[in-house]
Design a protein around this motif. Structure first.
Motif, PDB file in Angstrom:
ATOM      1  N   ALA A  92       0.828  -1.205   0.000  1.00  0.00           N
ATOM      2  CA  ALA A  92       0.000   0.000   0.000  1.00  0.00           C
ATOM      3  C   ALA A  92       0.865   1.258   0.000  1.00  0.00           C
ATOM      4  O   ALA A  92       0.590   2.212  -0.740  1.00  0.00           O
ATOM      5  N   LYS A  93       1.919   1.257   0.805  1.00  0.00           N
ATOM      6  CA  LYS A  93       2.829   2.413   0.855  1.00  0.00           C
ATOM      7  C   LYS A  93       3.541   2.597  -0.491  1.00  0.00           C
ATOM      8  O   LYS A  93       3.705   3.731  -0.958  1.00  0.00           O
ATOM      9  N   ASN A  94       3.975   1.499  -1.115  1.00  0.00           N
ATOM     10  CA  ASN A  94       4.637   1.583  -2.426  1.00  0.00           C
ATOM     11  C   ASN A  94       3.688   2.145  -3.478  1.00  0.00           C
ATOM     12  O   ASN A  94       4.089   2.978  -4.302  1.00  0.00           O
ATOM     13  N   MET A  95       2.430   1.699  -3.464  1.00  0.00           N
ATOM     14  CA  MET A  95       1.445   2.196  -4.426  1.00  0.00           C
ATOM     15  C   MET A  95       1.162   3.674  -4.183  1.00  0.00           C
ATOM     16  O   MET A  95       1.113   4.466  -5.128  1.00  0.00           O
ATOM     17  N   GLU A  96       0.966   4.018  -2.922  1.00  0.00           N
ATOM     18  CA  GLU A  96       0.685   5.403  -2.548  1.00  0.00           C
ATOM     19  C   GLU A  96       1.808   6.317  -3.038  1.00  0.00           C
ATOM     20  O   GLU A  96       1.559   7.327  -3.694  1.00  0.00           O
ATOM     21  N   GLN A  97       3.044   5.955  -2.738  1.00  0.00           N
ATOM     22  CA  GLN A  97       4.192   6.768  -3.130  1.00  0.00           C
ATOM     23  C   GLN A  97       4.360   6.808  -4.650  1.00  0.00           C
ATOM     24  O   GLN A  97       4.582   7.870  -5.224  1.00  0.00           O
ATOM     25  N   GLY A  98       4.242   5.660  -5.302  1.00  0.00           N
ATOM     26  CA  GLY A  98       4.399   5.607  -6.750  1.00  0.00           C
ATOM     27  C   GLY A  98       3.366   6.446  -7.486  1.00  0.00           C
ATOM     28  O   GLY A  98       3.705   7.208  -8.407  1.00  0.00           O
ATOM     29  N   LEU A  99       2.114   6.333  -7.078  1.00  0.00           N
ATOM     30  CA  LEU A  99       1.049   7.085  -7.745  1.00  0.00           C
ATOM     31  C   LEU A  99       1.149   8.582  -7.457  1.00  0.00           C
ATOM     32  O   LEU A  99       0.909   9.412  -8.337  1.00  0.00           O
ATOM     33  N   LYS A 100       1.539   8.960  -6.241  1.00  0.00           N
ATOM     34  CA  LYS A 100       1.713  10.386  -5.919  1.00  0.00           C
ATOM     35  C   LYS A 100       2.886  10.971  -6.696  1.00  0.00           C
ATOM     36  O   LYS A 100       2.812  12.095  -7.185  1.00  0.00           O
ATOM     37  N   THR A 101       3.979  10.216  -6.802  1.00  0.00           N
ATOM     38  CA  THR A 101       5.144  10.682  -7.560  1.00  0.00           C
ATOM     39  C   THR A 101       4.763  10.905  -9.022  1.00  0.00           C
ATOM     40  O   THR A 101       5.125  11.925  -9.616  1.00  0.00           O
ATOM     41  N   MET A 102       3.993   9.967  -9.595  1.00  0.00           N
ATOM     42  CA  MET A 102       3.556  10.106 -10.979  1.00  0.00           C
ATOM     43  C   MET A 102       2.679  11.350 -11.140  1.00  0.00           C
ATOM     44  O   MET A 102       2.871  12.137 -12.063  1.00  0.00           O
ATOM     45  N   GLU A 103       1.743  11.528 -10.236  1.00  0.00           N
ATOM     46  CA  GLU A 103       0.827  12.663 -10.312  1.00  0.00           C
ATOM     47  C   GLU A 103       1.588  13.989 -10.222  1.00  0.00           C
ATOM     48  O   GLU A 103       1.340  14.915 -10.995  1.00  0.00           O
ATOM     49  N   GLU A 104       2.537  14.067  -9.276  1.00  0.00           N
ATOM     50  CA  GLU A 104       3.337  15.287  -9.121  1.00  0.00           C
ATOM     51  C   GLU A 104       4.165  15.561 -10.369  1.00  0.00           C
ATOM     52  O   GLU A 104       4.264  16.703 -10.818  1.00  0.00           O
ATOM     53  N   ALA A 105       4.744  14.521 -10.945  1.00  0.00           N
ATOM     54  CA  ALA A 105       5.560  14.696 -12.141  1.00  0.00           C
ATOM     55  C   ALA A 105       4.696  15.188 -13.315  1.00  0.00           C
ATOM     56  O   ALA A 105       5.113  16.080 -14.064  1.00  0.00           O
ATOM     57  N   LEU A 106       3.506  14.632 -13.450  1.00  0.00           N
ATOM     58  CA  LEU A 106       2.627  15.034 -14.550  1.00  0.00           C
ATOM     59  C   LEU A 106       2.120  16.468 -14.356  1.00  0.00           C
ATOM     60  O   LEU A 106       1.978  17.207 -15.321  1.00  0.00           O
ATOM     61  N   MET A 107       1.852  16.838 -13.093  1.00  0.00           N
ATOM     62  CA  MET A 107       1.375  18.205 -12.815  1.00  0.00           C
ATOM     63  C   MET A 107       2.483  19.241 -13.089  1.00  0.00           C
ATOM     64  O   MET A 107       2.209  20.311 -13.601  1.00  0.00           O
ATOM     65  N   SER A 108       3.719  18.912 -12.757  1.00  0.00           N
ATOM     66  CA  SER A 108       4.819  19.860 -12.944  1.00  0.00           C
ATOM     67  C   SER A 108       5.202  19.974 -14.426  1.00  0.00           C
ATOM     68  O   SER A 108       5.841  20.936 -14.825  1.00  0.00           O
ATOM     69  N   HIS A 109       4.796  19.018 -15.206  1.00  0.00           N
ATOM     70  CA  HIS A 109       5.126  19.000 -16.636  1.00  0.00           C
ATOM     71  C   HIS A 109       4.200  19.905 -17.451  1.00  0.00           C
ATOM     72  O   HIS A 109       4.517  20.274 -18.569  1.00  0.00           O
ATOM     73  N   LYS A 110       3.037  20.244 -16.873  1.00  0.00           N
ATOM     74  CA  LYS A 110       2.053  21.043 -17.622  1.00  0.00           C
ATOM     75  C   LYS A 110       2.506  22.457 -17.832  1.00  0.00           C
ATOM     76  O   LYS A 110       3.176  23.074 -17.118  1.00  0.00           O
TER      77      LYS A 110
END
Length: 171
Positions: free
Chosen positions: A153-171
């Protein structure tokens, strides 16, 4: 539950639940639905397709390299299980699988994983039952599953948040 005769004991049954905070169930489900991709999230060093197509009932995966609560540091062999997907219901975010072979003593092992929305994100529930495992206690099994699910659960939480942050900063 104390008995030495194999087959005379009731099956051990348990449940583990882990929260995935800040992540919706519809984001977590595809990660679990990938039956062959378990080692991407769960603390199992290897998960290898054996037969079938990932996520299609009847497919089989080989999971190996994990430590159990009864392993000592001198153990040289690799722990492994072969797991078969029995059913999957993407609409209800749930699947059931069994262990068809292993070298860790699991017999008649059956598990169901379900993802459920919560106010803070979602939770993953792992229901399991197995014949008593020689050399183990139910508490060992519960602890083993709790720790693995929590780490996943922690790995999924961190992985998905990292992806979301990376996609948001790319806009």
């Amino acid at each position: 539950m104390e008995s030495n005769e194999q087959g005379s004991q009731e099956k051990w049954k348990g449940k583990a639940i882990a929260e995935v905070k800040g992540v919706k169930a519809e984001k977590v489900w595809p990660l679990l639905e990938d039956f062959f991709g378990l080692s991407k999230w769960f603390p199992t060093p290897m998960c290898i397709p054996v037969e079938g197509i990932s996520g299609i009932p009847g497919c089989v995966r080989f999971c190996g390299g994990f430590k159990t609560p009864v392993d000592d540091d001198a153990k040289k062999s690799v722990n492994w299980t072969k797991q078969k997907l029995l059913s999957i219901d993407p609409a209800r975010w749930t699947f059931t699988y069994c262990i068809v072979d292993s070298n860790v003593g699991f017999h008649s092992y059956l598990a169901t994983w379900t993802v459920r929305p919560t106010a803070e994100g979602c939770e993953v529930e792992w229901l399991y039952e197995v014949e008593p495992v020689q050399g183990w206690t139910l508490e060992y099994l519960d602890s083993f599953i709790d720790k693995g699910l929590f780490a996943m659960a922690k790995n999924m939480e961190q992985g998905l948040k990292t992806m979301e942050e990376a996609l948001m900063s790319h806009k």
